[in-house]
Design a protein around this motif. Sequence first.
Motif, PDB file in Angstrom:
ATOM      1  N   LEU A  57       0.828  -1.204   0.000  1.00  0.00           N
ATOM      2  CA  LEU A  57       0.000   0.000   0.000  1.00  0.00           C
ATOM      3  C   LEU A  57       0.864   1.256   0.000  1.00  0.00           C
ATOM      4  O   LEU A  57       1.735   1.406   0.857  1.00  0.00           O
ATOM      5  N   ASP A 109      -1.679  -6.104   2.679  1.00  0.00           N
ATOM      6  CA  ASP A 109      -2.884  -6.170   1.856  1.00  0.00           C
ATOM      7  C   ASP A 109      -3.104  -7.617   1.411  1.00  0.00           C
ATOM      8  O   ASP A 109      -2.150  -8.346   1.147  1.00  0.00           O
ATOM      9  N   SER A 118      -1.081  -7.268  -5.512  1.00  0.00           N
ATOM     10  CA  SER A 118      -1.726  -5.974  -5.768  1.00  0.00           C
ATOM     11  C   SER A 118      -0.843  -4.833  -5.280  1.00  0.00           C
ATOM     12  O   SER A 118      -0.226  -4.931  -4.217  1.00  0.00           O
ATOM     13  N   CYS A 145      -1.573  -1.178  -4.132  1.00  0.00           N
ATOM     14  CA  CYS A 145      -2.710  -0.326  -3.768  1.00  0.00           C
ATOM     15  C   CYS A 145      -2.217   1.093  -3.495  1.00  0.00           C
ATOM     16  O   CYS A 145      -1.070   1.296  -3.080  1.00  0.00           O
ATOM     17  N   GLN A 147      -3.628   4.967  -1.789  1.00  0.00           N
ATOM     18  CA  GLN A 147      -4.682   5.567  -0.972  1.00  0.00           C
ATOM     19  C   GLN A 147      -4.486   7.078  -0.930  1.00  0.00           C
ATOM     20  O   GLN A 147      -3.390   7.562  -0.640  1.00  0.00           O
ATOM     21  N   ASN A 149      -6.382   0.122  -6.790  1.00  0.00           N
ATOM     22  CA  ASN A 149      -5.269  -0.817  -6.851  1.00  0.00           C
ATOM     23  C   ASN A 149      -5.083  -1.335  -8.256  1.00  0.00           C
ATOM     24  O   ASN A 149      -5.989  -1.273  -9.088  1.00  0.00           O
ATOM     25  N   THR A 205      -3.870  -4.966  -9.900  1.00  0.00           N
ATOM     26  CA  THR A 205      -3.672  -6.357  -9.485  1.00  0.00           C
ATOM     27  C   THR A 205      -3.206  -7.177 -10.669  1.00  0.00           C
ATOM     28  O   THR A 205      -3.678  -6.972 -11.799  1.00  0.00           O
ATOM     29  N   ALA A 217      -9.032  -0.022   3.187  1.00  0.00           N
ATOM     30  CA  ALA A 217      -8.741  -1.165   2.327  1.00  0.00           C
ATOM     31  C   ALA A 217      -9.371  -2.430   2.914  1.00  0.00           C
ATOM     32  O   ALA A 217      -9.184  -2.736   4.093  1.00  0.00           O
ATOM     33  N   SER A 239      -5.571  -4.845   5.431  1.00  0.00           N
ATOM     34  CA  SER A 239      -6.872  -5.124   4.814  1.00  0.00           C
ATOM     35  C   SER A 239      -7.580  -6.284   5.487  1.00  0.00           C
ATOM     36  O   SER A 239      -8.773  -6.496   5.248  1.00  0.00           O
TER      37      SER A 239
END
Length: 369
Positions: free
Chosen positions: A28, A52, A114, A116, A118, A126, A128, A277, A332
């Motif tokens: 993340l 995550d 992934s 991600c 924010q 994200n 992936t 998340a 997450s």
Amino acid sequence: MNALRPASGTKYRFTRLIGTGGIGSGMLFQLAEPHTLRRNESRLGVLTDSRDFCKLHIICHYPAVLLDEADVNIYPIGKVGADAEGYALLALLEDADMSLSFVDTVREARTLFSVCFQYPDLSGGNITTSNSASGLVSPADIRRALAQLPPVGRKELALAAPEVPLEARMALLTEARARKSFTASSVLSGETDEFARLGGFELTDLLAVNRDEACRIAGTDESSDGGEIAERCYLALKLRNPAIRLIMTDGAAGCYSFEDGMSVFTPSLKVDAVSTAGAGDALLGGVISGLCCGLPFMKARSADAYFGETPLDSAVELGVLLAALSVTSSHSIHPDADARSLRQFAGEHQLALGPSFMQMLQVDQAERR
């Protein structure tokens, strides 16, 4: 006490959860600038320590840690790569008492991953991997797993989650319908047309989507009011499947749920969020856990101005409560979420509990006075 009890009686409504979807991990980035990423833009971000995880893992984790593993068996069907991430994920699934019988380790592809990002307001997105081990899950894998699990009819819940091919998810829904299992699905925005073409909505008893996904199903745009989007989505789905139940999450506002032509808006519980998340997947995991405990899907009627204004008594409210707990974690999957922490969380927020919630959380009447 560290498992939710059946809300009435002594037995769970579902004793087996079979799910397919993505099993993977990720990283993340926190972005300091609030504007949406543009094409050709490069931007610096803070790489966090947040962990995550991917959809099937998140959704199934919560029933696994909330329900008594002796009475509810959870079987993920998926694939991970023969790499460090894959082996670490297998250990986490096993630690949460999920079966590894149908999670294969393959050498042809790496574990789903992934990246991600924010924004400062905790919204984000994200990217992936589309060529991961999860992409190798096939209808044959689904049929092989189900052949080893004799049908138990309506005691079985089948979950078709994104990040594995639609063909595999359709195979699970088709076989589950033939086995008379309860079916739950979620679908990404870019998949809604193909999911519809393959008959996925007709095979789904409970569909969970976010606002953007609902817009795609309804054929509307995001500028509309959340309630209007949810209503249009439900009406479009009802044309294909009159008995379908729908949950549409609407970010920090809350969620809309529909069943038998009735609709209820459930406000979110206001907490100091650290990361959103996985919140939508946590909500679905909570709803599934509530249904397993025998809670009604949603309130018969609600005009609550805030979460918990009237006593909690539905699976959707358990999902919203769990989602609120999940956003207090930077990961997450909330690593400390279990029945005990959920009960404590409800107590800290002085939420009114209906009799079924009190039974499920093992809260004594005298304790609430």
